[in-house]
Enzyme design. Sequence first.
Site, PDB file in Angstrom:
ATOM      1  N   SER A 195       6.906 -17.884   1.452  1.00  0.00           N
ATOM      2  CA  SER A 195       7.222 -17.263   2.773  1.00  0.00           C
ATOM      3  C   SER A 195       8.666 -16.751   2.599  1.00  0.00           C
ATOM      4  O   SER A 195       9.471 -17.180   1.847  1.00  0.00           O
ATOM      5  CB  SER A 195       7.102 -18.312   3.928  1.00  0.00           C
ATOM      6  OG  SER A 195       7.882 -19.662   3.806  1.00  0.00           O
TER       7      SER A 195
ATOM      8  N   GLU B 102       0.717  -1.373  -0.075  1.00  0.00           N
ATOM      9  CA  GLU B 102       0.007  -0.096   0.103  1.00  0.00           C
ATOM     10  C   GLU B 102       0.911   1.320  -0.109  1.00  0.00           C
ATOM     11  O   GLU B 102       0.482   2.386  -0.800  1.00  0.00           O
ATOM     12  CB  GLU B 102      -0.877  -0.147   1.087  1.00  0.00           C
ATOM     13  CG  GLU B 102      -2.018   1.301   1.028  1.00  0.00           C
ATOM     14  CD  GLU B 102      -3.152   0.975   1.923  1.00  0.00           C
ATOM     15  OE1 GLU B 102      -4.078   2.036   1.781  1.00  0.00           O
ATOM     16  OE2 GLU B 102      -3.364  -0.066   2.362  1.00  0.00           O
TER      17      GLU B 102
ATOM     18  N   GLY C  26      -5.825   5.302  -0.329  1.00  0.00           N
ATOM     19  CA  GLY C  26      -6.395   3.738  -0.689  1.00  0.00           C
ATOM     20  C   GLY C  26      -7.398   3.546  -0.149  1.00  0.00           C
ATOM     21  O   GLY C  26      -8.138   3.478   0.940  1.00  0.00           O
TER      22      GLY C  26
END
Length: 141
Positions: free
Chosen positions: A92, A62, A82
């Site tokens: 991972s 973001e 956003g």
Amino acid sequence: MLNREEMLAACKKMSENTLMQTLEIEYIDAGEDFLTAKMPVNPRVHQPMGLLHGGATVALAESVGSAASLMFIDPEKFEVRGIEISANHLKSKREGIVYATAKIVHRGRSIHLWEIRIVDEKEQLISLCKLTNMVLSRRQR
């Protein structure tokens, strides 16, 4: 429109004393339709099992996607919010660096849609994110 150096300097300045600074997010490259940042993977961004926390990954996505929208607006007249983000965590990571590159998918007057690919040092895809930003007129304060 800001050039590469101006964009990176603006991102660095707006990151001071924010979550981006806490997560050690550093903006490293910019172009006409993309922005790239990196973030170290260490215990500061781990979940209890010692892996990169999905929330830290989404915060990186973001941050880079929202900052990227600044390339297409006049920040004196407009601001970015956003309004939706989604993330698919595919691999991972325990340590090292992750790189997030936001590329524009749709550039409207009031909506920007970004695809953010988060990869590791070997270019392996860690997460694939999608961010929708709304462009708002800046209000007088």
